[in-house]
Design a protein around this motif. Structure first.
Motif, PDB file in Angstrom:
ATOM      1  N   LYS A  44       0.816  -1.214   0.000  1.00 43.56           N
ATOM      2  CA  LYS A  44       0.000   0.000   0.000  1.00 43.56           C
ATOM      3  C   LYS A  44       0.854   1.270   0.000  1.00 43.56           C
ATOM      4  CE  LYS A  44      -3.579  -2.357   2.612  1.00 43.56           C
ATOM      5  NZ  LYS A  44      -4.305  -2.424   3.879  1.00 43.56           N
ATOM      6  N   GLY A  45       2.184   1.121  -0.068  1.00 46.06           N
ATOM      7  CA  GLY A  45       3.060   2.289  -0.065  1.00 46.06           C
ATOM      8  C   GLY A  45       3.440   2.771   1.312  1.00 46.06           C
ATOM      9  N   LYS A  46       3.297   1.912   2.337  1.00 47.69           N
ATOM     10  CA  LYS A  46       3.643   2.283   3.714  1.00 47.69           C
ATOM     11  C   LYS A  46       4.801   1.408   4.166  1.00 47.69           C
ATOM     12  CE  LYS A  46      -0.997   3.739   4.895  1.00 47.69           C
ATOM     13  NZ  LYS A  46      -2.042   3.741   5.920  1.00 47.69           N
ATOM     14  N   TYR A  47       5.811   2.015   4.779  1.00 48.95           N
ATOM     15  CA  TYR A  47       7.013   1.308   5.220  1.00 48.95           C
ATOM     16  C   TYR A  47       7.228   1.576   6.692  1.00 48.95           C
ATOM     17  CZ  TYR A  47       7.777   0.690   0.264  1.00 48.95           C
ATOM     18  OH  TYR A  47       7.617   0.339  -1.036  1.00 48.95           O
ATOM     19  N   GLY A  94       3.207   6.135  -6.381  1.00 45.20           N
ATOM     20  CA  GLY A  94       4.171   5.636  -7.360  1.00 45.20           C
ATOM     21  C   GLY A  94       5.585   5.451  -6.836  1.00 45.20           C
ATOM     22  N   GLU A  95       5.886   5.871  -5.616  1.00 41.39           N
ATOM     23  CA  GLU A  95       7.216   5.720  -5.026  1.00 41.39           C
ATOM     24  C   GLU A  95       7.300   4.377  -4.298  1.00 41.39           C
ATOM     25  OE1 GLU A  95       9.799   8.137  -4.621  1.00 41.39           O
ATOM     26  OE2 GLU A  95       8.809   9.677  -5.815  1.00 41.39           O
ATOM     27  N   MET A  96       8.506   3.807  -4.228  1.00 42.76           N
ATOM     28  CA  MET A  96       8.702   2.572  -3.469  1.00 42.76           C
ATOM     29  C   MET A  96      10.141   2.473  -2.988  1.00 42.76           C
ATOM     30  SD  MET A  96       8.796  -0.450  -6.300  1.00 42.76           S
ATOM     31  CE  MET A  96       9.438  -1.643  -5.175  1.00 42.76           C
ATOM     32  N   ILE A  97      10.356   1.679  -1.926  1.00 46.94           N
ATOM     33  CA  ILE A  97      11.684   1.422  -1.370  1.00 46.94           C
ATOM     34  C   ILE A  97      11.951  -0.072  -1.523  1.00 46.94           C
ATOM     35  CG2 ILE A  97      13.093   1.409   0.714  1.00 46.94           C
ATOM     36  CD1 ILE A  97      11.415   3.753   1.734  1.00 46.94           C
ATOM     37  N   ASP A  98      13.129  -0.432  -2.057  1.00 45.93           N
ATOM     38  CA  ASP A  98      13.505  -1.826  -2.182  1.00 45.93           C
ATOM     39  C   ASP A  98      14.612  -2.111  -1.164  1.00 45.93           C
ATOM     40  OD1 ASP A  98      13.791  -4.410  -2.967  1.00 45.93           O
ATOM     41  OD2 ASP A  98      14.777  -3.966  -4.871  1.00 45.93           O
ATOM     42  N   PHE A 147      10.641   0.672  22.439  1.00 44.86           N
ATOM     43  CA  PHE A 147      11.197   1.309  21.251  1.00 44.86           C
ATOM     44  C   PHE A 147      10.106   2.078  20.522  1.00 44.86           C
ATOM     45  CE2 PHE A 147       9.870  -2.900  19.990  1.00 44.86           C
ATOM     46  CZ  PHE A 147       9.272  -2.741  18.751  1.00 44.86           C
ATOM     47  N   LYS A 148      10.522   2.884  19.556  1.00 46.68           N
ATOM     48  CA  LYS A 148       9.602   3.730  18.804  1.00 46.68           C
ATOM     49  C   LYS A 148       9.575   3.279  17.355  1.00 46.68           C
ATOM     50  CE  LYS A 148       8.508   8.624  18.289  1.00 46.68           C
ATOM     51  NZ  LYS A 148       8.935   9.979  18.683  1.00 46.68           N
ATOM     52  N   LYS A 149       8.366   3.139  16.799  1.00 40.58           N
ATOM     53  CA  LYS A 149       8.193   2.753  15.407  1.00 40.58           C
ATOM     54  C   LYS A 149       7.619   3.923  14.631  1.00 40.58           C
ATOM     55  CE  LYS A 149       5.434  -0.841  15.880  1.00 40.58           C
ATOM     56  NZ  LYS A 149       4.692  -2.094  15.623  1.00 40.58           N
ATOM     57  N   ALA A 150       7.953   3.994  13.345  1.00 42.98           N
ATOM     58  CA  ALA A 150       7.377   4.999  12.459  1.00 42.98           C
ATOM     59  C   ALA A 150       6.853   4.291  11.223  1.00 42.98           C
ATOM     60  CB  ALA A 150       8.415   6.037  12.069  1.00 42.98           C
ATOM     61  N   ILE A 151       5.616   4.598  10.850  1.00 44.65           N
ATOM     62  CA  ILE A 151       5.035   4.097   9.613  1.00 44.65           C
ATOM     63  C   ILE A 151       5.027   5.260   8.637  1.00 44.65           C
ATOM     64  CG2 ILE A 151       3.014   3.092   8.516  1.00 44.65           C
ATOM     65  CD1 ILE A 151       2.341   1.852  11.247  1.00 44.65           C
TER      66      ILE A 151
END
Length: 95
Positions: free
Chosen positions: A19-22, A86-90, A76-80
């Motif tokens: 969905k484009g969320k990391y 159209g952007e993505m991280i591999d 710990f701290k998480k960030a979504i």
């Protein structure tokens, strides 16, 4: 100290990647603006929004021969991070 510690790669976070969320583990003192700038500079993408969560540590105990040992896992701290359309991280590109 770096704002981003590591990406969190679990089954649930992999579903969010479609969905484009990391999801990243971040430093406890970091804010949303710092997280967005760190992701943009490290991965060369455009960040749309950032959500943060503090994951509190859980109590753990185990039995040994002589006694019961108790302790806690770290908080710990998480960030979504939501990326622009159209952007993505591999994460596996450099392996």
């Amino acid at each position: 100290m770096s704002v981003l510690k590591r990406p969190i790669i679990t089954e649930k976070s992999q579903e969010l990647n479609a969905k484009g969320k990391y999801t990243f583990e971040v430093a406890m003192g970091s804010n949303k603006i710092q997280i967005a700038k760190a992701v943009e500079s490290m991965y060369g993408v455009t960040v749309d929004s950032v959500s943060t969560i503090r994951q509190f540590g859980k109590s753990k105990s185990r039995m040994t021969r002589s006694k019961v040992t108790t302790g806690r896992t770290p908080t710990f701290k998480k960030a979504i991070v939501t990326l622009a359309e159209g952007e993505m991280i591999d994460f596996y590109a450099d392996l």
